[in-house]
Design a protein around this motif. Sequence first.
Motif, mmCIF file in Angstrom:
data_model
loop_
_atom_site.group_PDB
_atom_site.id
_atom_site.type_symbol
_atom_site.label_atom_id
_atom_site.label_comp_id
_atom_site.label_asym_id
_atom_site.label_seq_id
_atom_site.Cartn_x
_atom_site.Cartn_y
_atom_site.Cartn_z
ATOM 1 N N ILE A 12 0.813 -1.216 0.000
ATOM 2 C CA ILE A 12 0.000 0.000 0.000
ATOM 3 C C ILE A 12 0.848 1.267 0.000
ATOM 4 C CG2 ILE A 12 -1.726 1.277 1.382
ATOM 5 C CD1 ILE A 12 -2.930 -1.369 2.194
ATOM 6 N N LEU A 13 2.111 1.156 0.391
ATOM 7 C CA LEU A 13 2.993 2.328 0.376
ATOM 8 C C LEU A 13 3.154 2.797 -1.068
ATOM 9 C CD1 LEU A 13 4.587 3.896 2.560
ATOM 10 C CD2 LEU A 13 6.614 2.601 1.853
ATOM 11 N N PRO A 14 2.880 4.074 -1.365
ATOM 12 C CA PRO A 14 2.817 4.512 -2.770
ATOM 13 C C PRO A 14 4.173 4.771 -3.424
ATOM 14 C CG PRO A 14 2.337 6.357 -1.314
ATOM 15 C CD PRO A 14 2.463 5.133 -0.428
ATOM 16 N N GLY A 15 4.268 4.331 -4.693
ATOM 17 C CA GLY A 15 5.374 4.732 -5.554
ATOM 18 C C GLY A 15 6.704 4.063 -5.322
ATOM 19 N N VAL A 16 6.732 2.941 -4.592
ATOM 20 C CA VAL A 16 8.023 2.319 -4.302
ATOM 21 C C VAL A 16 8.179 0.925 -4.908
ATOM 22 C CG1 VAL A 16 8.428 3.634 -2.183
ATOM 23 C CG2 VAL A 16 7.156 1.481 -2.074
ATOM 24 N N ASP A 17 7.074 0.314 -5.329
ATOM 25 C CA ASP A 17 7.142 -0.981 -6.008
ATOM 26 C C ASP A 17 5.971 -1.076 -6.976
ATOM 27 O OD1 ASP A 17 4.957 -1.574 -4.379
ATOM 28 O OD2 ASP A 17 6.013 -3.021 -3.129
ATOM 29 N N HIS A 18 5.516 -2.278 -7.315
ATOM 30 C CA HIS A 18 4.401 -2.397 -8.259
ATOM 31 C C HIS A 18 3.056 -2.484 -7.553
ATOM 32 C CE1 HIS A 18 5.025 -7.080 -8.406
ATOM 33 N NE2 HIS A 18 4.971 -6.608 -7.185
#
Length: 246
Positions: free
Chosen positions: A25-31
């Motif tokens: 759920i953490l944005p912008g760090v994986d797919h």
Amino acid sequence: MFGKFFKSKKEQVKLFYNTDIHCHILPGVDHGSQSIEQSLEMLRAEQQMGINRVILTSHVTAITFENTRESLMDAFLKLKDAVIDAGLDIDLHLSAEYRMDEFFDKEYAADHLLPMPGNHVLLENSFQQELMNLDDLLFDMQVKGYRTILAHPERYTYYSRRRKRYEQLHNAGARFQVNILSFTGYFGEEARDSALWFAHNGMIDYLGSDMHNIKHAHIIMDYLNSKEWKKLSQEIEPTIKNDLIG
């Protein structure tokens, strides 16, 4: 759109625990989530399922997602601010899902891991083959005070025909986190069969959403309202560890 999807005459069935220990759920760090807006939508879905505590476990993988404590913390602080601004009453913790590879070796040697509460660490095996020195690594981590959790072991198909290996790993102290999505057949019948095997043999220590997007939340929420889940959850609940999930 969110409200429209979840508007239903049938009340949403909630999970029997309150903490999701595996999600993207953490944005912008994986797919997983690609924006703050997507993250907030996914967190609202978590709340609909009875989750009020989320451990954010973004991928840390060689070449693909070489996230560090610093890069993850930057995204984490931005999401926490957005959660406050949105008025969401949900507790967030930062950790990671560590693929056991050469990048992990460097981070581990440098003591740069981001463990969960209680010094738990979520570890991911390769989907092609088991790590050659897996037993040695797990033992070394346990000696150093880490509590190792193997992420979605039901998805490693090379174990499906030698399930004694599961028993060896579990008896050696590795805990197992199974994806609820696996029960739905989302990852294929082999993963579903293995997930059910874990349930029937009392070897599920934790459940997790492994949610990468709102579609995953929709699938899980539908499944929680099924007759199968009602029966299966009664079988799983007694085996679940309460040191992380509340």
